[in-house]
Design a protein around this motif. Structure first.
Motif, PDB file in Angstrom:
ATOM      1  N   ASP A   1      -6.547  -0.496  -1.796  1.00  0.00           N
ATOM      2  CA  ASP A   1      -6.954  -1.118  -1.117  1.00  0.00           C
ATOM      3  C   ASP A   1      -6.794  -2.495  -2.332  1.00  0.00           C
ATOM      4  OD1 ASP A   1      -6.191  -0.713   1.192  1.00  0.00           O
ATOM      5  OD2 ASP A   1      -8.441   0.291   1.773  1.00  0.00           O
TER       6      ASP A   1
ATOM      7  N   ALA B   1       0.837  -0.768  -0.082  1.00  0.00           N
ATOM      8  CA  ALA B   1      -0.021   0.035  -0.051  1.00  0.00           C
ATOM      9  C   ALA B   1       0.848   0.902  -0.116  1.00  0.00           C
ATOM     10  CB  ALA B   1      -0.916  -0.131   0.928  1.00  0.00           C
TER      11      ALA B   1
ATOM     12  N   ASP C   1      -8.099   5.512  -1.003  1.00  0.00           N
ATOM     13  CA  ASP C   1      -7.800   4.046  -0.344  1.00  0.00           C
ATOM     14  C   ASP C   1      -8.472   3.478  -1.218  1.00  0.00           C
ATOM     15  OD1 ASP C   1      -6.103   5.641   1.794  1.00  0.00           O
ATOM     16  OD2 ASP C   1      -8.123   6.358   2.788  1.00  0.00           O
ATOM     17  N   SER C   2      -9.348   3.164  -1.315  1.00  0.00           N
ATOM     18  CA  SER C   2     -10.429   2.745  -1.828  1.00  0.00           C
ATOM     19  C   SER C   2      -8.959   1.482  -3.062  1.00  0.00           C
ATOM     20  CB  SER C   2     -11.595   2.791  -2.425  1.00  0.00           C
ATOM     21  OG  SER C   2     -11.350   3.772  -3.184  1.00  0.00           O
TER      22      SER C   2
END
Length: 176
Positions: free
Chosen positions: A29, A15, A25-26
């Protein structure tokens, strides 16, 4: 880093490696969760598909780490280093017009102007900025998200190298 190294990183290290490409973030991820990738093109296709539905909040989060176009990013962060390699140097008159355009853009749209600068001259960037000032806010949000996707994918492509000796024939199961 090569693909095998990327695949072997811990989730937090992977990450951290991907986040400078786009601080969404999504998306980070999803790219990390998709490992292991058998081939680099599969990583890029997965990243592209994961970025397809970025909304305003995603764009705003990512823009927080982008300098204004025409300004050099300060610091030693990965985002700053990447940005400095992407933006062309502009002659003084063009740089001044870009700076004026940045002010007008921010007043009109309430965020910094973002463009995929890699491969573009300062004059082309100024032309793009001038054209986009005529967009309505909804259309401009879509255009900005598209440029952010392009930047993220170019950065990811530069980050992860195809291993030496990898097959060069396209995988028919992977859409271009």
């Amino acid at each position: 880093m090569d693909l095998a190294t990327f695949n072997a990183l811990s989730p937090s290290d992977a990450a951290a490696a991907v986040r400078p490409c786009a601080d969404v973030d999504s998306w980070v991820d999803a790219v990390v969760a998709g490992r292991p990738y058998p081939r680099r093109d599969q990583l890029l296709v997965h990243a592209m598909r994961s970025a397809a539905d970025w909304g305003a909040a995603d764009v705003d989060a990512a823009l927080a780490h982008h300098p204004r176009i025409g300004e050099r990013a300060a610091g030693d962060s990965a985002e700053a280093r990447l940005s400095r390699t992407e933006q062309p140097t502009a002659v003084e008159a063009t740089a001044a017009r870009i700076a004026e355009g940045n002010v007008a853009y921010e007043a009109r749209f309430g965020r910094i102007f973002l463009v995929r600068a890699a491969g573009r001259t300062a004059e082309q960037i100024l032309e793009n900025l001038t054209e986009r000032l005529a967009n309505d806010p909804a259309d401009e949000a879509l255009v900005t998200a598209e440029h952010l996707r392009q930047i993220a994918l170019l950065r990811l492509e530069a980050l992860v190298e195809e291993p030496a000796g990898a097959p060069v024939t396209p995988d028919p199961a992977v859409a271009p």
